[in-house]
Write an enzyme that holds these catalytic residues in place. Structure first.
Site, PDB file in Angstrom:
ATOM      1  N   CYS A   2       0.863  -1.185   0.000  1.00 31.63           N
ATOM      2  CA  CYS A   2       0.000   0.000   0.000  1.00 31.63           C
ATOM      3  C   CYS A   2       0.896   1.231   0.000  1.00 31.63           C
ATOM      4  CB  CYS A   2      -0.858   0.022   1.264  1.00 31.63           C
ATOM      5  SG  CYS A   2      -1.820  -1.467   1.511  1.00 31.63           S
ATOM      6  N   ARG A  27       1.461   1.668  -5.971  1.00 28.96           N
ATOM      7  CA  ARG A  27       1.642   0.701  -4.888  1.00 28.96           C
ATOM      8  C   ARG A  27       0.319   0.032  -4.469  1.00 28.96           C
ATOM      9  NH1 ARG A  27       6.317   1.042  -2.268  1.00 28.96           N
ATOM     10  NH2 ARG A  27       5.398   0.063  -0.439  1.00 28.96           N
ATOM     11  N   TRP A  74      -3.724  -1.627  -1.179  1.00 27.42           N
ATOM     12  CA  TRP A  74      -3.669  -2.866  -1.969  1.00 27.42           C
ATOM     13  C   TRP A  74      -4.094  -3.954  -1.002  1.00 27.42           C
ATOM     14  CZ3 TRP A  74      -3.049  -4.190  -6.952  1.00 27.42           C
ATOM     15  CH2 TRP A  74      -2.857  -5.546  -7.238  1.00 27.42           C
ATOM     16  N   ASN A 100       1.033   0.000   6.005  1.00 27.50           N
ATOM     17  CA  ASN A 100       1.410  -0.815   4.843  1.00 27.50           C
ATOM     18  C   ASN A 100       2.119  -2.042   5.395  1.00 27.50           C
ATOM     19  OD1 ASN A 100       2.255  -1.887   2.423  1.00 27.50           O
ATOM     20  ND2 ASN A 100       4.105  -0.624   2.343  1.00 27.50           N
ATOM     21  N   GLY A 101       1.563  -3.224   5.134  1.00 25.66           N
ATOM     22  CA  GLY A 101       2.196  -4.446   5.631  1.00 25.66           C
ATOM     23  C   GLY A 101       1.141  -5.472   6.017  1.00 25.66           C
ATOM     24  N   GLU A 487       7.693 -21.079 -19.545  1.00 26.46           N
ATOM     25  CA  GLU A 487       7.587 -19.724 -18.988  1.00 26.46           C
ATOM     26  C   GLU A 487       8.755 -18.864 -19.464  1.00 26.46           C
ATOM     27  OE1 GLU A 487       5.486 -17.920 -17.794  1.00 26.46           O
ATOM     28  OE2 GLU A 487       6.613 -16.283 -16.859  1.00 26.46           O
ATOM     29  N   GLU A 494       7.357 -12.276 -25.372  1.00 28.91           N
ATOM     30  CA  GLU A 494       6.360 -11.208 -25.158  1.00 28.91           C
ATOM     31  C   GLU A 494       6.991  -9.840 -24.935  1.00 28.91           C
ATOM     32  OE1 GLU A 494       3.860 -11.151 -21.700  1.00 28.91           O
ATOM     33  OE2 GLU A 494       5.257 -12.336 -20.545  1.00 28.91           O
ATOM     34  N   HIS A 510      11.342 -35.588 -31.845  1.00 31.35           N
ATOM     35  CA  HIS A 510      10.062 -35.798 -32.547  1.00 31.35           C
ATOM     36  C   HIS A 510       9.769 -34.647 -33.499  1.00 31.35           C
ATOM     37  CE1 HIS A 510       9.253 -39.275 -30.049  1.00 31.35           C
ATOM     38  NE2 HIS A 510       9.651 -38.556 -29.024  1.00 31.35           N
ATOM     39  N   LYS A 609      -2.057  -5.662 -19.679  1.00 32.49           N
ATOM     40  CA  LYS A 609      -1.723  -6.345 -18.428  1.00 32.49           C
ATOM     41  C   LYS A 609      -2.807  -7.349 -18.055  1.00 32.49           C
ATOM     42  CE  LYS A 609       0.500  -7.477 -14.828  1.00 32.49           C
ATOM     43  NZ  LYS A 609       1.630  -8.401 -15.012  1.00 32.49           N
TER      44      LYS A 609
HETATM   45  C1  AGP Z   1       2.489 -13.191 -18.789  1.00 28.80           C
HETATM   46  O1  AGP Z   1       3.732 -12.527 -18.701  1.00 28.80           O
HETATM   47  C2  AGP Z   1       1.465 -12.376 -19.558  1.00 28.80           C
HETATM   48  N1  AGP Z   1       1.357 -11.091 -19.039  1.00 28.80           N
HETATM   49  C3  AGP Z   1       0.149 -13.126 -19.725  1.00 28.80           C
HETATM   50  O2  AGP Z   1       0.429 -14.362 -20.310  1.00 28.80           O
HETATM   51  C4  AGP Z   1      -0.656 -13.382 -18.428  1.00 28.80           C
HETATM   52  O3  AGP Z   1       0.003 -14.340 -17.634  1.00 28.80           O
HETATM   53  C5  AGP Z   1      -2.031 -13.925 -18.842  1.00 28.80           C
HETATM   54  O4  AGP Z   1      -2.683 -12.933 -19.601  1.00 28.80           O
HETATM   55  C6  AGP Z   1      -2.908 -14.311 -17.649  1.00 28.80           C
HETATM   56  O5  AGP Z   1      -3.167 -13.183 -16.865  1.00 28.80           O
HETATM   57  P1  AGP Z   1      -3.797 -13.406 -15.407  1.00 28.80           P
HETATM   58  O6  AGP Z   1      -2.795 -14.170 -14.622  1.00 28.80           O
HETATM   59  O7  AGP Z   1      -4.014 -12.022 -14.887  1.00 28.80           O
HETATM   60  O8  AGP Z   1      -5.068 -14.168 -15.575  1.00 28.80           O
END
Ligand code: AGP
Length: 614
Positions: A2, A27, A74, A100-101, A487, A494, A510, A609
């Site tokens: 926060c 934050r 948060w 905050n904590g 990952e 990305e 394969h 995001k």
């Molecule tokens: C991962 O780096 C990406 N930003 C994206 O794949 C993300 O993980 C995916 O859109 C899922 O988002 P969420 O975890 O908020 O559901």
């Protein structure tokens, strides 16, 4: 995570605090509040952003106060709401606090306070703390500064707090343990904030409180600093900071993504804090404990997620089947929701989502509920749509993740998943005490180990320099390292726009091995767990085709080193936790390659995001 802001001096406190809160919204931004004192103290707080607080304040007198505290939240305990927003006030209404904590032992303190006649209107740990301070002040007849000090000696957890008592109208008490707190020293005025961005325009003279330090800031007596434990007077270390506003918001890092990579030790610590008790071999995830019958008798778990969260789900599949012997399948939420899946009553569906707003995952949750499943959510945003839609869940405590590329969200998801695997295994009697102990001990060591790994960022940067112009990358792993490879590939593609694929290492023959030549860098996660000899032979196969090999190995490895062009060592750790440790150098590799290619790492092209549309 926060944001807190405070002011005491001769200016009008309201504009100072509101502008400061806006600087701290990175934050946390699910609710906000302010308390002002210019005579009678009053508290204004609301769910929503600081602009919503401004709207609320516009209908109340806010001018003239020269002392105030503000907070942008948060949520960790208690969903975002007006009543859970800070500041919180004690039962008498005389003491206000912003915090905050996380107070881990708030439940036991709340019980004692309730027995002593205190009542609570919110679900927060912070309201418990402010009433503990009042209880100590009244029962021991001490002033607010001493009451705060005594109270904090009874608290377990992390905090950065600012406390105001109307009976001491010329002072603010602050204290710090585990969460950041900066004090701006002006001319006959003081600023308090989670970082210097709210007051850098007024003064650059700053004291960053250290852990176990507190201070009483007084209009008349100035700034007096003490240790919380012991109470001895301390000499403040006043710095003149030169950081720009933008740099301060990013914690001094160039980008939010790099800041969030470096926040992972604390984020993982905050996620298992108060939930994992190694000596007692106890895991306390309330969302599981409240439904033990479900998890004890479940016949099948289906995990639904997208992107990085889907990779976390794959790790969960390996761990839950290994530790709890429960059949698990992991589905892309977008596929699950449209293929008319067979879900039986009694099935458990786990939805993993950082944002808690991903459209496909939310739809999958609703479908699973319609079909009679018990749905459990692992989210980072408290009170998000998926968190509210599920029957139960566990929050990661990563704090806001601003960078589009998921980093601390992934490693804190794996932290929750590891604790769940241990608890499910314990519940079903399928994990030995020794295995439980080994994984639990390694888990609590991770923050320190990740901190050490981050010190090798320059080694990763040098590798990035060599491969930043590659057109393609392959990432390989076996067992738990297969999801880690996926990952790693996603992180690279990305944010750097280089095509990268993750594969189970044994899959190379394969088909994908046809891709290998001297222009194909191959990242191999080859820690000495599980199928070590197999992965060594996989590496030999690709080396014989002139691939450039970047290996992630267990510290001290000698075999893979001889086959690799570059070696990144991670400490010895139980197999289930390798995906967390190995993701750190892979996050850094992607970050540095993307920077060297001039990409916008925090906001990569075409990406958002949170994918709240299909
Ligand atoms: C991962 O780096 C990406 N930003 C994206 O794949 C993300 O993980 C995916 O859109 C899922 O988002 P969420 O975890 O908020 O559901």
């Amino acid at each position: 995570m926060c944001g807190i802001v405070g002011y005491i001096g001769q200016r009008d406190a309201y504009p100072v605090i509101i502008k400061g809160l806006k600087r701290l919204e990175y934050r946390g931004y699910d609710s906000a509040g302010i308390t002002l004192f210019g005579g009678a103290a009053h508290v204004l707080k609301t769910k929503g952003k600081v602009t919503d607080l401004e709207k609320l304040a516009s209908t109340h007198a806010s001018a003239g106060a020269t002392l105030g505290l503000g907070h942008t939240r948060w949520a960790t305990h208690g969903v975002p709401s007006d009543v859970n927003a800070h500041p919180h006030t004690s039962n008498s209404g005389k003491i206000s606090i912003v915090h905050n904590g996380i107070i881990e032992n708030y439940a036991s303190i709340k019980k004692i306070l309730t027995e002593n006649g205190f009542t609570f209107s919110s679900d927060t740990d912070t309201e418990v703390l402010v009433n503990l301070i009042e209880y100590i002040k009244l029962s021991q007849g001490v002033k607010i500064g001493e009451a705060v000090q005594i109270s904090l000696s009874q608290v377990v957890g992390a905090y950065a707090i600012a406390v105001f008592d109307v009976e001491r109208p010329n002072e603010i008490v602050v204290a710090k343990l585990g969460s950041p707190l900066a004090i701006g020293i002006g001319k006959d005025e003081y600023f308090i904030a989670s970082d210097a961005s709210p007051f850098i325009e007024y003064t650059n003279r700053t004291i960053y409180l250290e852990d176990n330090e507190m201070a009483v800031i007084s209009r008349k007596k100035g700034f007096r600093m003490y240790s919380i434990v012991g109470g001895e007077a301390l000499t403040p270390n006043i710095q003149e900071i030169q950081l720009s506003l933008e740099k301060i918001e990013k914690g001094g890092f160039e980008h939010f993504m790099l800041k969030e990579i470096h926040e992972q030790p604390n984020a993982i610590l905050d996620t298992f804090r108060g939930r994992l008790f190694v000596e007692e071999q106890q895991i306390n995830i309330s969302g599981i404990e409240q439904h033990l019958d479900v998890f004890k008798n479940v016949d099948r778990i289906t995990i639904v997620a997208c992107g990085t969260s889907w990779h976390a789900g794959l790790v969960a599949e390996y761990l839950f089947e290994d530790a709890a012997r429960i059949p698990v399948e992991v589905e892309y939420a977008s596929e699950f929701r449209y293929r008319n899946p067979v879900i039986n009553k009694g099935d458990v569906v786990i939805a993993i989502s950082q944002s808690g707003e991903t459209a496909d995952t939310l739809a999958a949750v609703k479908l699973a509920k319609e079909k009679g499943a018990f749905v459990f959510g692992i989210c980072n945003v408290v009170g998000s749509s998926i968190a509210r839609e599920t029957h139960s869940g566990a929050y990661t405590h990563a704090g806001p993740e601003i960078g589009v590329a998921s980093t601390k969200a992934f490693t804190t998801q794996l932290t929750v998943i590891t604790m769940m695997g241990l608890r499910l295994g314990q519940l079903r009697g399928t994990i030995s005490k020794e295995a439980f102990d080994r994984v639990a001990r390694h888990l609590v060591e991770l923050p320190k180990q990740i901190g050490n790994l981050l010190k090798f960022a320059n080694q990763i940067k040098a590798i990035a320099e060599e491969y930043k112009d590659a057109a393609n990358f392959l990432y390989l792993g076996r067992g738990y390292n297969f999801p880690a490879a996926l990952e790693g590939a996603l992180k690279l593609k990305e944010i750097s726009y280089i095509h990268a694929e993750g594969y189970p290492a044994a899959e190379m023959k394969h088909g994908p091995i046809a891709l290998i030549d001297e222009n194909m860098p191959v990242v191999v996660i080859a820690t000495n767990k599980g199928h070590y000899e197999k992965i060594v032979s996989n590496i030999q196969e690709i080396k014989s085709r002139n691939a450039k090999i970047i290996s992630i190995v267990t510290k001290g490895d000698e075999s893979v080193k001889t086959l690799s062009d570059h070696v990144i060592e991670i400490p010895e750790v139980t197999e289930a936790l390798v995906p967390i440790l190995s993701s750190i150098p892979l996050q850094l590799l992607s970050y540095y390659i993307a920077i060297m290619r001039g990409c916008n790492v925090d906001q990569p092209r075409n990406l958002a995001k949170s994918v709240t549309v299909e």
